[in-house]
Scaffold this motif. Structure first.
Motif, PDB file in Angstrom:
ATOM      1  N   MET A 132      78.903  72.318  28.888  1.00  0.00           N
ATOM      2  CA  MET A 132      78.833  73.794  28.938  1.00  0.00           C
ATOM      3  C   MET A 132      77.372  74.272  29.074  1.00  0.00           C
ATOM      4  SD  MET A 132      82.037  75.357  27.338  1.00  0.00           S
ATOM      5  CE  MET A 132      81.262  76.717  26.637  1.00  0.00           C
ATOM      6  N   ASP A 133      76.640  73.642  29.981  1.00  0.00           N
ATOM      7  CA  ASP A 133      75.225  74.003  30.197  1.00  0.00           C
ATOM      8  C   ASP A 133      74.403  73.944  28.913  1.00  0.00           C
ATOM      9  OD1 ASP A 133      75.540  74.417  32.922  1.00  0.00           O
ATOM     10  OD2 ASP A 133      76.232  76.476  32.582  1.00  0.00           O
ATOM     11  N   GLY A 134      74.728  73.033  28.038  1.00  0.00           N
ATOM     12  CA  GLY A 134      73.936  72.851  26.819  1.00  0.00           C
ATOM     13  C   GLY A 134      74.268  73.825  25.696  1.00  0.00           C
ATOM     14  N   LYS A 135      75.326  74.604  25.848  1.00  0.00           N
ATOM     15  CA  LYS A 135      75.594  75.676  24.875  1.00  0.00           C
ATOM     16  C   LYS A 135      76.048  75.182  23.497  1.00  0.00           C
ATOM     17  CE  LYS A 135      76.563  79.459  28.090  1.00  0.00           C
ATOM     18  NZ  LYS A 135      76.307  78.738  29.347  1.00  0.00           N
ATOM     19  N   TYR A 136      76.256  73.877  23.348  1.00  0.00           N
ATOM     20  CA  TYR A 136      76.665  73.364  22.035  1.00  0.00           C
ATOM     21  C   TYR A 136      75.498  73.269  21.057  1.00  0.00           C
ATOM     22  CZ  TYR A 136      81.253  72.094  23.869  1.00  0.00           C
ATOM     23  OH  TYR A 136      82.510  72.128  24.401  1.00  0.00           O
ATOM     24  N   GLY A 137      74.276  73.420  21.516  1.00  0.00           N
ATOM     25  CA  GLY A 137      73.148  73.289  20.590  1.00  0.00           C
ATOM     26  C   GLY A 137      72.018  74.237  20.923  1.00  0.00           C
ATOM     27  N   TYR A 138      71.724  75.146  19.999  1.00  0.00           N
ATOM     28  CA  TYR A 138      70.637  76.104  20.205  1.00  0.00           C
ATOM     29  C   TYR A 138      69.607  75.998  19.086  1.00  0.00           C
ATOM     30  CZ  TYR A 138      72.937  78.964  23.814  1.00  0.00           C
ATOM     31  OH  TYR A 138      73.502  79.419  24.973  1.00  0.00           O
ATOM     32  N   VAL A 139      68.340  76.213  19.407  1.00  0.00           N
ATOM     33  CA  VAL A 139      67.291  76.426  18.408  1.00  0.00           C
ATOM     34  C   VAL A 139      66.483  77.621  18.885  1.00  0.00           C
ATOM     35  CG1 VAL A 139      65.250  75.482  17.254  1.00  0.00           C
ATOM     36  CG2 VAL A 139      67.130  73.958  17.859  1.00  0.00           C
ATOM     37  N   GLY A 140      66.369  78.636  18.052  1.00  0.00           N
ATOM     38  CA  GLY A 140      65.566  79.811  18.409  1.00  0.00           C
ATOM     39  C   GLY A 140      66.029  80.484  19.691  1.00  0.00           C
ATOM     40  N   GLY A 141      67.335  80.482  19.941  1.00  0.00           N
ATOM     41  CA  GLY A 141      67.864  81.193  21.107  1.00  0.00           C
ATOM     42  C   GLY A 141      67.794  80.414  22.414  1.00  0.00           C
ATOM     43  N   LYS A 142      67.266  79.177  22.359  1.00  0.00           N
ATOM     44  CA  LYS A 142      67.205  78.345  23.578  1.00  0.00           C
ATOM     45  C   LYS A 142      68.072  77.125  23.355  1.00  0.00           C
ATOM     46  CE  LYS A 142      62.581  78.748  25.549  1.00  0.00           C
ATOM     47  NZ  LYS A 142      61.330  77.989  25.587  1.00  0.00           N
TER      48      LYS A 142
END
Ligand code: SF4
Ligand code: F3S
Length: 315
Positions: free
Chosen positions: A131-141
């Motif tokens: 999912m375009d990396g949406k499983y892991g966020y830090v600080g909104g990125k």
């Protein structure tokens, strides 16, 4: 903003002494690193020089992980990791232990990445790519985007722990987040990564790799991207129970007299013959290692061990 604050003209050894690390303990540690690197005890002075010279700037990123690798580092016994590592490298960004938070933390990262001296990047954890990396966020990125931005700018990239190397438990079937190791995630960008495998990895293997880099030593890797100086032999090759394996003496259960007498744990599930690491020789905290403590090796420094090495125990 710095987490490890510079101490003016103090030498590295003075800094360590101030932290309560005696020269004797420090040199013992340097000798252990030198021997683990396969360079012999005489190389201890070079290790000491590398660790007490100009402190390399380090950015330590957390992606999909349990923070166990950081815990292993921070629990390291003599000399204490906070004294040794935090005083001999300039750890500019590490989310687990840094005091800064929010925008201040983001500024610290920005400053470290743009430092004119350059920096070493360590990543702990797998990279979720689904999912375009949406499983892991830090600080909104996304974690994927953070690493994509930082790794190509670094002088040296280290994947710390099996999750960062090969995906680890995050990549276990059915791998819903499509987690992969750091090297695989950015291979098409030409990003080079050295894998310090293990769940957790031995901190000495991490320190030894940095020392080799600082001394300009050519770090030869196996086909899985691990430094051969640490991962060139199987656990089985160097195991203290090996003579019992060779003699056909296998412990029948964990709670048996034979297990206590040091017989081989192969029949109880040991994956030492398929696993490349130096645990029997280096030990954790210079104290013990899984098989020494009576547990089979579960193959924690190999790709896919959660799927391929299970069941971990047989009894
Ligand atoms: Fe090999 Fe494991 Fe037996 Fe040790 S306990 S000799 S690593 S099979
Ligand atoms: Fe891991 Fe086996 Fe060493 S489980 S810590 S590679 S003994």
């Amino acid at each position: 903003m710095r987490i490890a604050v510079g101490l003016g003209k103090q030498s590295g050894e003075e800094r360590l002494e101030r932290q309560g690390v005696s020269r004797r303990d420090f040199m013992k540690f340097c000798t252990a690193v030198a021997v683990t690197m396969g360079m012999g005890p005489a190389f201890a002075d070079d290790v000491a020089a590398a660790l007490t010279g100009r402190r390399p700037n380090v950015v330590y990123l957390h992606t999909a992980e349990c923070t166990g690798c950081s815990e292993a580092l921070l629990r390291m016994y003599k000399p204490y990791i906070d004294s040794l590592i935090l005083d001999t490298i300039s750890l500019d960004y590490q989310e687990t232990i840094m005091a800064a938070a929010g925008h201040a933390a983001e500024e610290a990262l920005e400053e470290a990445v743009n430092s004119p001296q350059g920096f070493i990047c360590m990543v702990e954890g797998a990279i979720p790519t689904g999912m375009d990396g949406k499983y892991g966020y830090v600080g909104g990125k996304t974690m994927y985007d953070i690493c994509k931005d930082i790794l190509p700018k670094s002088k040296l990239n280290l994947a710390i722990g099996t999750c960062a190397c090969y995906g680890g438990i995050q990549a276990a079937k059915p791998n819903p987040t499509e987690a992969v190791g750091v090297g695989e995630a950015y291979a098409d960008m030409g990003v080079k990564v050295i894998n310090i495998a293990g769940c957790p990895p031995n901190p000495i293997n991490m320190v030894g790799t940095i020392v080799a880099y600082l001394n300009g030593i050519d770090i030869k890797l196996d086909e899985l991207g691990r430094p051969l100086m640490f991962y060139g032999q199987t656990v089985h090759d160097r195991c203290e129970r090996r003579k019992h394996f060779d003699a056909g003496e296998f412990a029948p259960s964990f709670n048996s007299e034979e297990a206590r007498k040091g017989w081989c744990l192969y029949d109880l599930g040991c994956k030492g013959p398929q696993t490349y690491n130096n645990c029997p020789a280096v030990l954790f905290n210079q104290t013990n290692w899984p098989v020494g403590a009576g547990s089979p090796c579960i193959g924690c420094s190999e790709p896919g061990f959660w799927d391929d090495m299970t069941p971990f125990y047989k009894n």
